[in-house]
Structures are given as C-alpha cells and as structure tokens.
Design a protein around this motif. Structure first.
Motif, mmCIF file in Angstrom:
data_model
loop_
_atom_site.group_PDB
_atom_site.id
_atom_site.type_symbol
_atom_site.label_atom_id
_atom_site.label_comp_id
_atom_site.label_asym_id
_atom_site.label_seq_id
_atom_site.Cartn_x
_atom_site.Cartn_y
_atom_site.Cartn_z
ATOM 1 N N THR A 194 32.036 -46.669 -118.502
ATOM 2 C CA THR A 194 31.837 -45.234 -118.271
ATOM 3 C C THR A 194 33.182 -44.562 -118.047
ATOM 4 O O THR A 194 33.927 -44.956 -117.155
ATOM 5 C CB THR A 194 30.927 -45.002 -117.039
ATOM 6 O OG1 THR A 194 29.672 -45.643 -117.262
ATOM 7 C CG2 THR A 194 30.723 -43.531 -116.785
ATOM 8 N N ALA A 195 33.469 -43.549 -118.869
ATOM 9 C CA ALA A 195 34.711 -42.780 -118.717
ATOM 10 C C ALA A 195 34.449 -41.564 -117.837
ATOM 11 O O ALA A 195 33.456 -40.857 -118.028
ATOM 12 C CB ALA A 195 35.236 -42.344 -120.075
ATOM 13 N N ILE A 196 35.317 -41.345 -116.890
ATOM 14 C CA ILE A 196 35.214 -40.209 -115.979
ATOM 15 C C ILE A 196 36.380 -39.273 -116.281
ATOM 16 O O ILE A 196 37.538 -39.606 -116.019
ATOM 17 C CB ILE A 196 35.285 -40.654 -114.510
ATOM 18 C CG1 ILE A 196 34.245 -41.731 -114.218
ATOM 19 C CG2 ILE A 196 35.129 -39.462 -113.572
ATOM 20 C CD1 ILE A 196 34.526 -42.517 -112.960
ATOM 21 N N THR A 197 36.072 -38.103 -116.858
ATOM 22 C CA THR A 197 37.112 -37.090 -117.060
ATOM 23 C C THR A 197 37.320 -36.397 -115.723
ATOM 24 O O THR A 197 36.361 -35.895 -115.122
ATOM 25 C CB THR A 197 36.684 -36.076 -118.139
ATOM 26 O OG1 THR A 197 36.486 -36.788 -119.363
ATOM 27 C CG2 THR A 197 37.751 -35.018 -118.331
ATOM 28 N N LEU A 198 38.542 -36.387 -115.245
ATOM 29 C CA LEU A 198 38.817 -35.854 -113.914
ATOM 30 C C LEU A 198 38.910 -34.337 -113.960
ATOM 31 O O LEU A 198 39.672 -33.778 -114.740
ATOM 32 C CB LEU A 198 40.109 -36.462 -113.371
ATOM 33 C CG LEU A 198 40.112 -37.994 -113.297
ATOM 34 C CD1 LEU A 198 41.454 -38.495 -112.799
ATOM 35 C CD2 LEU A 198 38.981 -38.502 -112.430
ATOM 36 N N THR A 199 38.119 -33.676 -113.123
ATOM 37 C CA THR A 199 38.179 -32.215 -113.035
ATOM 38 C C THR A 199 39.440 -31.783 -112.307
ATOM 39 O O THR A 199 39.951 -30.702 -112.528
ATOM 40 C CB THR A 199 36.933 -31.648 -112.323
ATOM 41 O OG1 THR A 199 36.784 -32.314 -111.071
ATOM 42 C CG2 THR A 199 35.690 -31.863 -113.168
ATOM 43 N N THR A 200 39.928 -32.650 -111.436
ATOM 44 C CA THR A 200 41.218 -32.457 -110.783
ATOM 45 C C THR A 200 42.076 -33.663 -111.141
ATOM 46 O O THR A 200 41.890 -34.741 -110.578
ATOM 47 C CB THR A 200 41.064 -32.352 -109.248
ATOM 48 O OG1 THR A 200 40.148 -31.310 -108.936
ATOM 49 C CG2 THR A 200 42.402 -32.094 -108.586
ATOM 50 N N PRO A 201 42.990 -33.520 -112.113
ATOM 51 C CA PRO A 201 43.838 -34.659 -112.490
ATOM 52 C C PRO A 201 44.644 -35.184 -111.304
ATOM 53 O O PRO A 201 44.973 -34.444 -110.383
ATOM 54 C CB PRO A 201 44.750 -34.074 -113.571
ATOM 55 C CG PRO A 201 43.994 -32.908 -114.110
ATOM 56 C CD PRO A 201 43.253 -32.338 -112.925
ATOM 57 N N LEU A 202 44.946 -36.461 -111.353
ATOM 58 C CA LEU A 202 45.681 -37.124 -110.277
ATOM 59 C C LEU A 202 47.159 -37.155 -110.636
ATOM 60 O O LEU A 202 47.545 -37.724 -111.656
ATOM 61 C CB LEU A 202 45.178 -38.556 -110.098
ATOM 62 C CG LEU A 202 43.674 -38.723 -109.889
ATOM 63 C CD1 LEU A 202 43.304 -40.194 -109.892
ATOM 64 C CD2 LEU A 202 43.247 -38.048 -108.608
ATOM 65 N N THR A 203 47.991 -36.539 -109.811
ATOM 66 C CA THR A 203 49.437 -36.588 -110.009
ATOM 67 C C THR A 203 49.983 -37.736 -109.174
ATOM 68 O O THR A 203 49.772 -37.790 -107.965
ATOM 69 C CB THR A 203 50.102 -35.267 -109.585
ATOM 70 O OG1 THR A 203 49.570 -34.221 -110.405
ATOM 71 C CG2 THR A 203 51.612 -35.334 -109.767
#
Length: 167
Positions: A107-116
């Motif tokens: 399962t791929a989770i597209t992040l609504t808040t990308p992780l820097t």
C-alpha cells in the motif's frame, strides 16, 4: 560551508591589503535511507480499533549537507484484509502526515504533508492501522519503499509489532 581565504598584494609596491574570505555553501546531494526504529509492543485490540501503532521507522540523511523531502511511503501489511487504512504519523502520534485505504499487501501512502529530512539527521515516524470491524487476522506492517527528492539509500525496516484482534 567551506571557508576560503586569500590576500591581494600590489606588485609595484609589495604592500598587501587585508585578507579576504568567502564562505561557499553548496548543497551536496543527500542519501535518504529507512531503518528500523523501536517498534511498539505487540497488542491485542478490539475489532474495529483505529489508530493502532504497528511499526516505527527512521528516515536518515547519511551524506551531503542538503535536505530531502519524502512525498510517499510504501508499506507491506500482512493481514491486510482486516485493515481499513494505514497512517504515517509522528513518533508520538500527534501529527498525521498521510493516510491510505488498504486493499492489498503493498500500500502506497501519498503524504499530504511531505516529510522534510534534514542533513545528517535521523527522524523517527510510526505506521498506525485502522482495523475493520470483522478483523480476525494478526496484522504486521513495515516500510518497503519511499519516494524522495535526491538519492535513495537502503530500506531496512523489517520488524513490526503484532496486532491481534480480540475475537
């Protein structure tokens, strides 16, 4: 950055002026890896439970001096048929970075808040699962891939807690 120094000398008089310096900041490529974190303990939970911590993974920047951004996390979920969805959250569970419905082991989770991820740092995160009301199988999960700006290193998140629904 790297500091460079030089002085200027007048060739006719031989007199030197004050030394000069400049600092060059070059963002070198980073190498983002995923490693095993300290996983939650195994747990028995009610069918239909939500926000159950199942895995801790660590994003690491191992080389370079730039930052990278992770925009998606791919998971492997054993017992996926009993899982409604999966979240990527902060280690304390307070910030939800992304959610995906679970329909298969991968399962791929597209992040609504990308992780820097900052250069030369290690940042822990957790996977949380929402169980279906009729869940019967034990669930484990781990990170198998990431989508990241810049070079990607090894993915070695192999352990997980075992979440068992009470039947």
């Amino acid at each position: 950055g790297q500091q460079y120094y030089w002085a200027v000398t007048d060739v006719d008089t031989g007199s030197a002026e004050s030394p000069y310096s400049v600092e060059l900041n070059q963002n070198l490529p980073t190498n983002t890896t995923v490693s095993e974190g300290t996983n939650p303990t195994n747990a028995k939970v009610c069918q239909g439970s939500s926000n159950v911590a199942v895995d801790t993974f660590v994003l690491n920047e191992t080389t370079g001096n730039g930052n990278s951004t992770v925009s998606a996390v791919t998971t492997s979920i054993i017992g996926y048929a009993g899982v409604q969805g999966v979240h990527v959250k902060s280690e304390d569970g307070g910030t939800d970075y992304g959610y995906a419905s679970v329909t298969a082991v991968s399962t791929a989770i597209t992040l609504t808040t990308p992780l820097t991820v900052n250069a030369n740092s290690s940042m822990p995160f957790k996977l949380y699962v929402d169980l279906k009301s009729g869940a019967t199988a034990t669930v484990t999960a781990n990170v198998t891939d990431i989508t990241v700006t810049g070079p990607k290193g090894t993915i070695s998140d192999t352990g997980s807690a075992s979440i068992t629904p009470n039947i």
